[in-house]
Write an enzyme that holds these catalytic residues in place. Structure first.
Site, short mmCIF file in Angstrom:
data_model
loop_
_atom_site.label_atom_id
_atom_site.label_comp_id
_atom_site.label_asym_id
_atom_site.label_seq_id
_atom_site.Cartn_x
_atom_site.Cartn_y
_atom_site.Cartn_z
N SER A 156 1.90 0.34 -2.18
CA SER A 156 1.52 1.74 -2.37
C SER A 156 0.01 1.85 -2.41
O SER A 156 -0.70 0.84 -2.44
CB SER A 156 2.18 2.32 -3.61
OG SER A 156 2.19 1.40 -4.65
N GLY A 199 -2.13 2.55 -0.19
CA GLY A 199 -2.87 1.97 0.92
C GLY A 199 -3.09 0.47 0.85
O GLY A 199 -3.82 -0.10 1.67
N GLU A 209 5.34 13.79 2.95
CA GLU A 209 4.02 13.73 3.57
C GLU A 209 4.15 13.95 5.07
O GLU A 209 4.91 13.26 5.75
CB GLU A 209 3.36 12.37 3.29
CG GLU A 209 3.14 12.14 1.80
CD GLU A 209 2.51 10.78 1.48
OE1 GLU A 209 1.94 10.14 2.39
OE2 GLU A 209 2.60 10.38 0.31
N GLU A 244 5.82 9.98 5.35
CA GLU A 244 6.63 9.28 4.35
C GLU A 244 7.05 10.25 3.28
O GLU A 244 6.62 11.41 3.28
CB GLU A 244 5.88 8.07 3.78
CG GLU A 244 4.58 8.39 3.09
CD GLU A 244 4.06 7.20 2.26
OE1 GLU A 244 4.61 6.10 2.32
OE2 GLU A 244 3.08 7.43 1.51
N ASP A 296 0.94 13.23 -6.13
CA ASP A 296 -0.40 13.44 -6.71
C ASP A 296 -1.10 14.67 -6.13
O ASP A 296 -1.70 15.46 -6.87
CB ASP A 296 -1.27 12.17 -6.63
CG ASP A 296 -1.39 11.57 -5.25
OD1 ASP A 296 -0.85 12.14 -4.27
OD2 ASP A 296 -2.03 10.50 -5.14
N THR A 297 -0.98 14.87 -4.82
CA THR A 297 -1.63 16.05 -4.22
C THR A 297 -1.04 17.35 -4.76
O THR A 297 -1.66 18.41 -4.67
CB THR A 297 -1.47 16.05 -2.69
OG1 THR A 297 -0.07 16.07 -2.39
CG2 THR A 297 -2.10 14.83 -2.04
N ARG A 325 -7.94 6.58 -10.82
CA ARG A 325 -8.04 8.03 -11.02
C ARG A 325 -7.96 8.33 -12.51
O ARG A 325 -7.03 7.89 -13.18
CB ARG A 325 -6.91 8.72 -10.26
CG ARG A 325 -7.03 10.23 -10.25
CD ARG A 325 -6.13 10.85 -9.21
NE ARG A 325 -4.76 10.39 -9.37
CZ ARG A 325 -3.91 10.23 -8.36
NH1 ARG A 325 -4.28 10.47 -7.13
NH2 ARG A 325 -2.69 9.82 -8.59
N1 ADP Z 1 -0.39 6.32 11.42
C1 ADP Z 1 -1.45 6.85 10.81
N2 ADP Z 1 -2.45 7.44 11.53
C2 ADP Z 1 -3.53 7.96 10.88
N3 ADP Z 1 -3.70 7.94 9.56
C3 ADP Z 1 -2.74 7.39 8.79
C4 ADP Z 1 -1.57 6.82 9.38
N4 ADP Z 1 -0.80 6.32 8.38
C5 ADP Z 1 -1.46 6.57 7.25
N5 ADP Z 1 -2.63 7.21 7.47
C6 ADP Z 1 -3.59 7.66 6.45
O1 ADP Z 1 -3.51 6.81 5.30
C7 ADP Z 1 -2.99 7.53 4.18
C8 ADP Z 1 -2.07 6.65 3.36
O2 ADP Z 1 -1.00 6.19 4.18
P1 ADP Z 1 0.51 6.16 3.66
O3 ADP Z 1 1.35 5.58 4.73
O4 ADP Z 1 0.87 7.51 3.15
O5 ADP Z 1 0.43 5.10 2.50
P2 ADP Z 1 0.62 5.21 0.92
O6 ADP Z 1 2.01 4.75 0.69
O7 ADP Z 1 -0.38 4.30 0.38
O8 ADP Z 1 0.44 6.66 0.54
C9 ADP Z 1 -2.32 8.75 4.76
O9 ADP Z 1 -2.25 9.82 3.84
C10 ADP Z 1 -3.23 9.06 5.95
O10 ADP Z 1 -4.43 9.69 5.52
MG MG Z 2 1.31 8.29 1.32
#
Ligand code: ADP
Ligand code: MG
Length: 405
Positions: free
Chosen positions: A164, A166, A278, A291, A298-299, A377
């Site tokens: 999670s 990122g 999301e 996802e 959080d947002t 945070r």
């Molecule tokens: N395929 C993608 N293309 C562009 N940006 C992405 C992509 N996947 C994720 N991101 C960016 O990274 C952020 C975090 O990715 P996410 O898959 O939601 O992981 P986490 O589970 O950490 O929230 C997203 O909100 C977006 O800003």
């Molecule tokens: Mg996410």
């Protein structure tokens, strides 16, 4: 099978209505507060003491939530009416077993399992539910990763199956097998658990991002699914969200597509409660499912300023079997998350609060985390305005005063 709640009662006595939060972060804290307001007994569990929600709980426990025996032993002791997972890092095995014994896990154990696993979730959303997503491929080892990147195209992102915030995400710019193999190793070494599987996603140029807060609750007609006005947010290239606002400034056609994605995935996952869905809007105009988190997002903290019922109030009502007449949007609003760059400060001071809170329409939530680490945070600014732009400007001005030291 889900019933309307007939009564609420008094916490800490024989017949109390009891919720157990697995995870007690800032989102759990707001869930706990909403439950407290309804006279519900609140038990908070986390891996460290004095997590935010513990400050507003009747009881607290510190355990390793990835240890199934620890989770099961606590649940058997407390026998909560509702188990509310607040984080992903919880033993799925324990949740499934508890559910089979008749405990209510929010929204349900299967949804928790699908949502915490990027590979399962992507197959479910794209192949079963048929939602539009970024192009993707899976890989089990570094050779497959090279192939998968070539298949998806460049730029692309390698993400571990489970993680999670990122963790372990790597952007790949071009076809370079050595780099891709290194990136693959980095990704799996930052995964939660021992899996060596990764997903490779097309990296899209984002126009903006939405969170469609979608909830399932017990109405007069049975379980119904509804969604809030989409929350729009921006990360400035970081993994964490920085700013979110509501209502979105995008066209109603786009927002309708985003909401439809929310309703479809949440209906497929089932259960009760709110989900943060999301959704990406790409520069070339695609609206894509990214996802889903089966819990407040959080947002969505912005809903504490914008909506008649916040995402937390909605979650608590939904999981308790209480009604949710569609909450009105009261005002345009914005939120800005406050992160710290300091390591290991205990009881840090949040300074600049007077100046920030002196701005009309600005409010602050201090999470009360006992210590800092880099990128943690610590607080959130909430601001209302006549327009989203005004709310965002107020929030930015307020955030500029805040210093953590
Ligand atoms: N395929 C993608 N293309 C562009 N940006 C992405 C992509 N996947 C994720 N991101 C960016 O990274 C952020 C975090 O990715 P996410 O898959 O939601 O992981 P986490 O589970 O950490 O929230 C997203 O909100 C977006 O800003
Ligand atoms: Mg996410």
């Amino acid at each position: 099978m889900f019933k309307k709640r007939e009564f609420l009662t008094t916490p800490m006595f024989g017949s109390s209505v009891k919720v157990m939060l697995l995870g007690g972060g800032e989102l759990g804290k707001e869930v706990a507060i909403e439950a407290q307001r309804l006279g519900v007994e609140v038990v908070v569990v986390d891996r460290y003491d004095w997590a935010p929600a513990m400050h507003v709980a009747h009881r607290r426990y510190i355990i390793d939530m990835l240890n199934p025996n620890a989770v099961k032993a606590l649940v058997e002791r407390e026998k909560p009416d509702v188990i509310i997972p607040e984080v992903e890092a919880i033993s799925y095995e324990a949740l499934e077993e508890l559910e089979s014994k008749g405990f209510f896990v929010v929204p349900n154990a299967r949804a928790v399992k699908i949502a915490m696993n990027r590979i399962e979730l992507r197959m479910f959303a794209a192949e079963q539910v048929g939602l539009p997503t970024t192009k993707y491929a899976f890989a089990l080892n570094s050779d497959e990763a090279v192939e998968a990147c070539d298949k998806v195209g460049y730029p692309c992102l390698i993400k571990p199956e489970m993680s999670s915030s990122g963790h372990g995400h790597v952007k790949i710019l071009e076809s370079n097998p050595n780099n891709i193999k290194k990136a693959y190793e980095y990704a799996v070494s930052h995964a939660r658990g021992k899996s060596r599987r990764v997903i490779i996603e097309e990296f899209v140029d984002l126009e903006t991002e939405f969170t469609v807060l979608t909830y399932r609750y017990v109405s007069d007609k049975g379980v119904e699914t509804e969604s809030c006005e989409p929350v729009e947010h921006w990360r400035y290239g970081r993994y964490h969200y920085i700013e979110s606002w509501q209502p979105s400034t995008k066209s109603s056609a786009i927002l309708e597509k985003a909401r439809e994605i929310g309703i479809r995935i949440v209906n497929a996952l089932g259960g009760l409660g709110i989900f943060g869905v999301e959704v990406f809007l790409t520069k070339d105009g695609r609206v894509l499912f990214s996802e889903v988190a089966p819990r407040p997002h959080d947002t969505g903290m912005v809903t504490m300023a914008s909506q008649e019922l916040s995402e937390f109030a909605i979650h608590v009502r939904a999981v308790l079997g209480l009604p949710i007449p569609k909450p009105r949007l009261l005002s345009s609003a914005a939120s800005i998350a406050i992160y710290t760059d300091k390591e290991n400060l205990w009881a840090p001071r949040i300074k600049g609060v007077y100046e920030a809170m002196n701005i009309e329409g600005v409010d602050l939530r201090v999470f009360g985390k006992p210590y800092t680490y880099r990128d943690r945070r610590m607080a959130v600014i909430l601001a209302r305005g006549g327009t989203v732009e005004e709310a965002l400007n107020k929030a930015r001005r307020a955030a500029s005063y805040i210093v953590i030291e």
